[in-house]
Scaffold this motif. Sequence first.
Motif, PDB file in Angstrom:
ATOM      1  N   THR A 110       0.842  -1.185   0.000  1.00  0.00           N
ATOM      2  CA  THR A 110       0.000   0.000   0.000  1.00  0.00           C
ATOM      3  C   THR A 110       0.884   1.245   0.000  1.00  0.00           C
ATOM      4  N   VAL A 111       0.523   2.222  -0.831  1.00  0.00           N
ATOM      5  CA  VAL A 111       1.255   3.494  -0.868  1.00  0.00           C
ATOM      6  C   VAL A 111       0.265   4.650  -0.763  1.00  0.00           C
ATOM      7  N   ASP A 112       0.786   5.805  -0.335  1.00  0.00           N
ATOM      8  CA  ASP A 112      -0.056   6.984  -0.123  1.00  0.00           C
ATOM      9  C   ASP A 112      -0.193   7.899  -1.332  1.00  0.00           C
ATOM     10  N   SER A 113       0.714   7.752  -2.306  1.00  0.00           N
ATOM     11  CA  SER A 113       0.721   8.730  -3.392  1.00  0.00           C
ATOM     12  C   SER A 113       1.486   8.197  -4.598  1.00  0.00           C
ATOM     13  N   LEU A 114       1.340   8.903  -5.693  1.00  0.00           N
ATOM     14  CA  LEU A 114       2.109   8.606  -6.897  1.00  0.00           C
ATOM     15  C   LEU A 114       3.593   8.758  -6.614  1.00  0.00           C
ATOM     16  N   ASP A 115       3.966   9.796  -5.891  1.00  0.00           N
ATOM     17  CA  ASP A 115       5.382   9.996  -5.565  1.00  0.00           C
ATOM     18  C   ASP A 115       5.936   8.828  -4.750  1.00  0.00           C
ATOM     19  N   ALA A 116       5.144   8.310  -3.808  1.00  0.00           N
ATOM     20  CA  ALA A 116       5.584   7.154  -3.005  1.00  0.00           C
ATOM     21  C   ALA A 116       5.750   5.923  -3.886  1.00  0.00           C
ATOM     22  N   ALA A 117       4.851   5.745  -4.849  1.00  0.00           N
ATOM     23  CA  ALA A 117       4.961   4.611  -5.775  1.00  0.00           C
ATOM     24  C   ALA A 117       6.227   4.728  -6.615  1.00  0.00           C
ATOM     25  N   ILE A 118       6.480   5.907  -7.152  1.00  0.00           N
ATOM     26  CA  ILE A 118       7.680   6.123  -7.964  1.00  0.00           C
ATOM     27  C   ILE A 118       8.934   5.865  -7.127  1.00  0.00           C
ATOM     28  N   HIS A 119       8.945   6.367  -5.908  1.00  0.00           N
ATOM     29  CA  HIS A 119      10.102   6.156  -5.028  1.00  0.00           C
ATOM     30  C   HIS A 119      10.313   4.663  -4.758  1.00  0.00           C
TER      31      HIS A 119
END
Length: 171
Positions: A110-119
């Motif tokens: 689970t991720v909170d944001s697009l930026d977290a997914a990219i990271h």
Amino acid sequence: MGHADGLCHVYLHQDAGPEKAVRVVVDSKIDYPSACNAVETLLIHRSLLRTLWTEVASALLNAGVQLICDEEALSAIPQSIARANPNSITSSDEQSYRTEHLDLKLSVKTVDSLDAAIHHINTHSSHHTDTIVTESEADGSKFCRGVDSAGTFVNASTRFADGFRYGSGQR
């Protein structure tokens, strides 16, 4: 030709359409699970845990995929589904997101944001093939610019990287 490392990801963005999300995730995993471009980690936006995740998890389990989930994704699976699949849903650990399963196993985070997914992708992937399922053209573009992989796709199976024609079943 040898096997290339393929720790590939699918990210379900907060606005992912249900039918598209199920098709992309299932095809990315089950078409040829030992291929270098088969998805090994599903990243799912937190807002989808009580909605779309149930559909995606059910479709994967019905296809024989073992789900290796973080605590949030695990707890969001309805009890009726969990009881029907007791040996197919397990807890993940950090190593789960560094593992190329090469089988009908899928790590889920689970991720909170697009930026977290990219990271997460840039930190854990093999930089082979990664995809986003989204209805946002701007966020699809941001994903493709931000992910450091040979192939980045929007609304397409990771299996597309090998010349696979989506939906045809032919190579």
